[in-house]
Scaffold this motif. Structure first.
Motif, PDB file in Angstrom:
ATOM      1  N   LYS A   1       0.850  -1.190   0.000  1.00 19.82           N
ATOM      2  CA  LYS A   1       0.000   0.000   0.000  1.00 19.82           C
ATOM      3  C   LYS A   1       0.886   1.239   0.000  1.00 19.82           C
ATOM      4  N   LEU A   2       0.898   1.939  -1.108  1.00 20.23           N
ATOM      5  CA  LEU A   2       1.743   3.115  -1.257  1.00 20.23           C
ATOM      6  C   LEU A   2       0.988   4.413  -1.051  1.00 20.23           C
ATOM      7  N   GLU A   3      -0.331   4.364  -1.209  1.00 18.05           N
ATOM      8  CA  GLU A   3      -1.155   5.554  -1.045  1.00 18.05           C
ATOM      9  C   GLU A   3      -2.384   5.216  -0.214  1.00 18.05           C
ATOM     10  N   GLN A   4      -2.969   6.228   0.357  1.00 19.21           N
ATOM     11  CA  GLN A   4      -4.202   6.054   1.102  1.00 19.21           C
ATOM     12  C   GLN A   4      -5.151   7.183   0.744  1.00 19.21           C
ATOM     13  N   THR A   5      -6.442   6.893   0.838  1.00 22.22           N
ATOM     14  CA  THR A   5      -7.465   7.901   0.576  1.00 22.22           C
ATOM     15  C   THR A   5      -8.310   8.081   1.824  1.00 22.22           C
ATOM     16  N   SER A   6      -8.481   9.321   2.232  1.00 16.31           N
ATOM     17  CA  SER A   6      -9.313   9.648   3.390  1.00 16.31           C
ATOM     18  C   SER A   6     -10.418  10.599   2.953  1.00 16.31           C
ATOM     19  N   GLN A   7     -11.600  10.423   3.541  1.00 13.17           N
ATOM     20  CA  GLN A   7     -12.734  11.283   3.227  1.00 13.17           C
ATOM     21  C   GLN A   7     -13.276  11.914   4.499  1.00 13.17           C
ATOM     22  N   SER A   8     -13.883  13.084   4.336  1.00 15.17           N
ATOM     23  CA  SER A   8     -14.370  13.795   5.510  1.00 15.17           C
ATOM     24  C   SER A   8     -15.646  14.568   5.183  1.00 15.17           C
ATOM     25  N   ASN A   9     -16.638  14.454   6.088  1.00 18.47           N
ATOM     26  CA  ASN A   9     -17.834  15.295   6.011  1.00 18.47           C
ATOM     27  C   ASN A   9     -17.887  16.220   7.220  1.00 18.47           C
ATOM     28  N   GLU A  10     -16.714  16.572   7.736  1.00 23.80           N
ATOM     29  CA  GLU A  10     -16.630  17.375   8.953  1.00 23.80           C
ATOM     30  C   GLU A  10     -15.448  18.327   8.896  1.00 23.80           C
ATOM     31  N   TYR A  11     -15.352  19.165   9.903  1.00 26.52           N
ATOM     32  CA  TYR A  11     -14.157  19.988  10.080  1.00 26.52           C
ATOM     33  C   TYR A  11     -13.976  20.239  11.565  1.00 26.52           C
ATOM     34  N   TRP A  12     -12.785  20.688  11.930  1.00 24.54           N
ATOM     35  CA  TRP A  12     -12.518  20.978  13.328  1.00 24.54           C
ATOM     36  C   TRP A  12     -11.631  22.215  13.437  1.00 24.54           C
ATOM     37  N   LEU A  13     -11.794  22.880  14.571  1.00 28.91           N
ATOM     38  CA  LEU A  13     -11.036  24.094  14.870  1.00 28.91           C
ATOM     39  C   LEU A  13     -10.325  23.916  16.199  1.00 28.91           C
ATOM     40  N   ASN A  14      -9.062  24.307  16.252  1.00 25.97           N
ATOM     41  CA  ASN A  14      -8.329  24.343  17.517  1.00 25.97           C
ATOM     42  C   ASN A  14      -8.433  25.750  18.084  1.00 25.97           C
TER      43      ASN A  14
ATOM     44  N   GLN B   1     -19.685  30.066  30.272  1.00 29.91           N
ATOM     45  CA  GLN B   1     -18.949  29.495  31.404  1.00 29.91           C
ATOM     46  C   GLN B   1     -17.531  30.082  31.430  1.00 29.91           C
ATOM     47  N   PRO B   2     -17.078  30.631  32.546  1.00 26.05           N
ATOM     48  CA  PRO B   2     -15.717  31.186  32.595  1.00 26.05           C
ATOM     49  C   PRO B   2     -14.672  30.101  32.351  1.00 26.05           C
ATOM     50  N   LEU B   3     -13.811  30.337  31.364  1.00 28.15           N
ATOM     51  CA  LEU B   3     -12.787  29.358  30.999  1.00 28.15           C
ATOM     52  C   LEU B   3     -11.401  29.952  31.145  1.00 28.15           C
ATOM     53  N   THR B   4     -10.427  29.110  31.417  1.00 28.74           N
ATOM     54  CA  THR B   4      -9.037  29.557  31.441  1.00 28.74           C
ATOM     55  C   THR B   4      -8.673  30.046  30.043  1.00 28.74           C
ATOM     56  N   PRO B   5      -8.239  31.310  29.912  1.00 28.97           N
ATOM     57  CA  PRO B   5      -8.018  31.873  28.571  1.00 28.97           C
ATOM     58  C   PRO B   5      -7.096  31.042  27.689  1.00 28.97           C
ATOM     59  N   SER B   6      -6.043  30.460  28.273  1.00 29.42           N
ATOM     60  CA  SER B   6      -5.068  29.729  27.463  1.00 29.42           C
ATOM     61  C   SER B   6      -5.410  28.256  27.277  1.00 29.42           C
ATOM     62  N   ALA B   7      -6.516  27.793  27.887  1.00 29.57           N
ATOM     63  CA  ALA B   7      -6.890  26.374  27.780  1.00 29.57           C
ATOM     64  C   ALA B   7      -7.173  26.001  26.328  1.00 29.57           C
ATOM     65  N   SER B   8      -6.859  24.772  25.953  1.00 29.99           N
ATOM     66  CA  SER B   8      -7.007  24.309  24.573  1.00 29.99           C
ATOM     67  C   SER B   8      -8.286  23.495  24.407  1.00 29.99           C
ATOM     68  N   TYR B   9      -8.990  23.741  23.287  1.00 28.96           N
ATOM     69  CA  TYR B   9     -10.219  23.025  22.977  1.00 28.96           C
ATOM     70  C   TYR B   9     -10.248  22.685  21.487  1.00 28.96           C
ATOM     71  N   LEU B  10     -10.974  21.617  21.171  1.00 33.49           N
ATOM     72  CA  LEU B  10     -11.236  21.233  19.791  1.00 33.49           C
ATOM     73  C   LEU B  10     -12.728  21.361  19.548  1.00 33.49           C
ATOM     74  N   VAL B  11     -13.094  22.170  18.562  1.00 33.87           N
ATOM     75  CA  VAL B  11     -14.489  22.297  18.159  1.00 33.87           C
ATOM     76  C   VAL B  11     -14.659  21.519  16.862  1.00 33.87           C
ATOM     77  N   ASN B  12     -15.563  20.548  16.885  1.00 39.37           N
ATOM     78  CA  ASN B  12     -15.765  19.657  15.746  1.00 39.37           C
ATOM     79  C   ASN B  12     -17.199  19.805  15.235  1.00 39.37           C
ATOM     80  N   VAL B  13     -17.333  20.067  13.933  1.00 39.78           N
ATOM     81  CA  VAL B  13     -18.646  20.147  13.297  1.00 39.78           C
ATOM     82  C   VAL B  13     -18.734  19.006  12.288  1.00 39.78           C
ATOM     83  N   LYS B  14     -19.695  18.109  12.506  1.00 39.29           N
ATOM     84  CA  LYS B  14     -19.861  16.940  11.623  1.00 39.29           C
ATOM     85  C   LYS B  14     -21.235  17.017  10.970  1.00 39.29           C
ATOM     86  N   GLU B  15     -21.262  16.809   9.637  1.00 40.92           N
ATOM     87  CA  GLU B  15     -22.506  16.896   8.884  1.00 40.92           C
ATOM     88  C   GLU B  15     -22.775  15.543   8.217  1.00 40.92           C
TER      89      GLU B  15
END
Length: 442
Positions: free
Chosen positions: A86-99, A211-225
């Motif tokens: 296997k020299l290549e791979q194909t990935s598909q996505s119906n979503e996106y995410w934001l850091n 909700q009060p959050l730590t300003p530097s805290a890291s989150y992932l926002v994921n939108v899936k359709e």
């Protein structure tokens, strides 16, 4: 009579010695089985084989430094069908995410949705930038606000559209799930989720957390359709040489002929991220590796490239993210074409390979032995694997066969070694592959 017997023995031994000097098959006087060796040459590589004789030294620490020789033989049965690496791979996505950060979520993050009933998930992430692991706190879904934004509003600081019944969270959100509910369903990363309603038609929305959050805290926002006709696909290599400067790939957004300029980010196994420039060449894309940037920071894991596309399709804003995972490697060894075979009563028993090795390391070889049945078909007999620690001064690796297994198969010559693969086990990387490597002739 006694003298004549001695003379006969001397003549027999003399004949055996002379035969050996003339290159005939030596006879093992201590064993009734005839053991002999024969030099053979590997077949010339085909255009589809992976063979590179230009070797270089690895720069990363090896993950396997065992000095033990190991060998495995697995019986095989049935008509042989060549495996294709296997020299290549194909990935598909119906979503996106934001850091994003806690500060971003408190101020408001703009989301793009191309259909109703999208799923929005907010997942806290760990952060070690301070030197210690800091894990963000979970989001309480009841503290999440969703509003539709005016078409021209592009930033969280812009003015939101006037609220109406359709813009209220109760109308836009169909259901919510907190971290405990998602954990019971098997998602144990402290995520919270919102299922958008049928009234949340295509457009842009602001997601804001009260909700009060730590300003530097890291989150992932994921939108899936789920079920969306807009799928972003990437086709890319599974293994990439460490000195590669550009990576060729294909990016396609289904149901769309729109031109777009994707954003690309290289993510290392240790979490380090580096933006990559994208250049269009005819129907393909080239991801450009910046000068001085390594494709991998460790042999212990995989690297990945994350691609994000934002465009409009039939007036609908569409955003998608897709990832392609690959293994970075350096070509640290190659197989010399001349091999030494060991035979037992006319059946192959062992193949000794000489390698050209850049520096000391652990290397492995594997292959599939086949024979020929009465109909002339190639039939698999066994799969053989071996690995050992090699140095530039001691670089012989023996691949064992099983004469008894070969004999029991009832198959006849020609015997062939197929799917010959060389691996650097310090990198856990394939270095070469040859589909039809060697015809074993007695």
């Amino acid at each position: 009579m006694h003298t004549f017997s001695k003379l006969a023995i001397i003549l027999v031994l003399s004949g055996l010695f002379t035969a050996c000097q003339d290159g005939a098959t030596p006879v093992d006087l201590t064993n009734s089985n005839a053991i002999y060796k024969k030099g053979l040459t590997l077949a010339a590589p085909s255009d589809t084989d992976l063979v590179d004789s230009n070797i270089v030294s690895p720069t990363l620490e090896p993950i396997n430094t065992s000095n033990d020789y190991i060998s495995f033989i697995s019986p095989l049965y049935g008509e042989y069908h060549a495996g294709i690496p296997k020299l290549e791979q194909t990935s598909q996505s119906n979503e996106y995410w934001l850091n994003v950060t806690g500060a971003d979520l408190n101020a408001g993050v703009i989301l793009t949705m191309s259909q109703a009933s999208s799923l929005v998930r907010i997942a806290p992430r760990g952060d070690i930038s301070s030197g210690a692991l800091m894990h963000a706190e979970a989001i309480v879904p009841e503290r999440v606000q969703i509003q539709r934004v005016a078409p021209k509003e592009e930033s969280p600081q812009g003015k939101a559209a006037n609220s109406s019944a359709v813009n209220s969270r109760d109308s836009l959100v169909k259901s919510m799930a907190n971290a405990d509910a998602l954990a019971s369903a098997g998602l144990t990363d402290d995520s919270s989720a919102l299922q958008m309603s049928a009234k949340a038609t295509p457009g842009r929305y602001r997601l804001q957390v009260s909700q009060p959050l730590t300003p530097s805290a890291s989150y992932l926002v994921n939108v899936k359709e789920k079920g969306s006709p807009y799928q972003l696909s990437v086709k890319a290599p599974t293994a990439i040489a460490a000195d590669t400067q550009t990576i060729g790939l294909e990016l396609v957004l289904s149901q769309s002929d729109n031109t777009f300029v994707p954003q690309a980010t290289l993510k290392q196994a240790d979490g380090d991220m580096q933006p990559l420039a994208m250049v269009k060449q005819d129907e393909t894309w080239q991801a450009v590796i910046p000068a001085g940037v390594a494709l991998s920071s460790s042999n212990a894991g995989f690297s990945e490239i994350e691609f994000t596309v934002q465009t409009q399709v039939d007036g609908r804003p569409v955003q998608r993210t897709v990832k392609s995972v690959f293994k970075s490697y350096v070509n640290s060894a190659s197989i010399k074409p001349e091999v030494l075979t060991v035979w037992d009563t006319g059946l192959p028993k062992q193949i000794d390979f000489e390698l050209t090795v850049a520096e000391a390391g652990r290397f492995g070889l594997s292959g599939t032995l086949t024979g020929t049945n009465a109909e002339g078909q190639k039939v698999a007999i066994l799969r053989t694997q071996a690995a050992n620690w090699l140095t530039p001064e001691s670089s012989t690796l023996k691949l064992m066969l099983d004469p008894k297994l070969i004999q029991a198969s009832g198959l006849q010559p020609p015997f062939e070694l197929n799917e010959l693969e060389l691996q650097d086990q310090g990198q856990m990387a394939r270095l070469s592959y040859q589909a039809n490597a060697l015809i074993l002739t007695p």
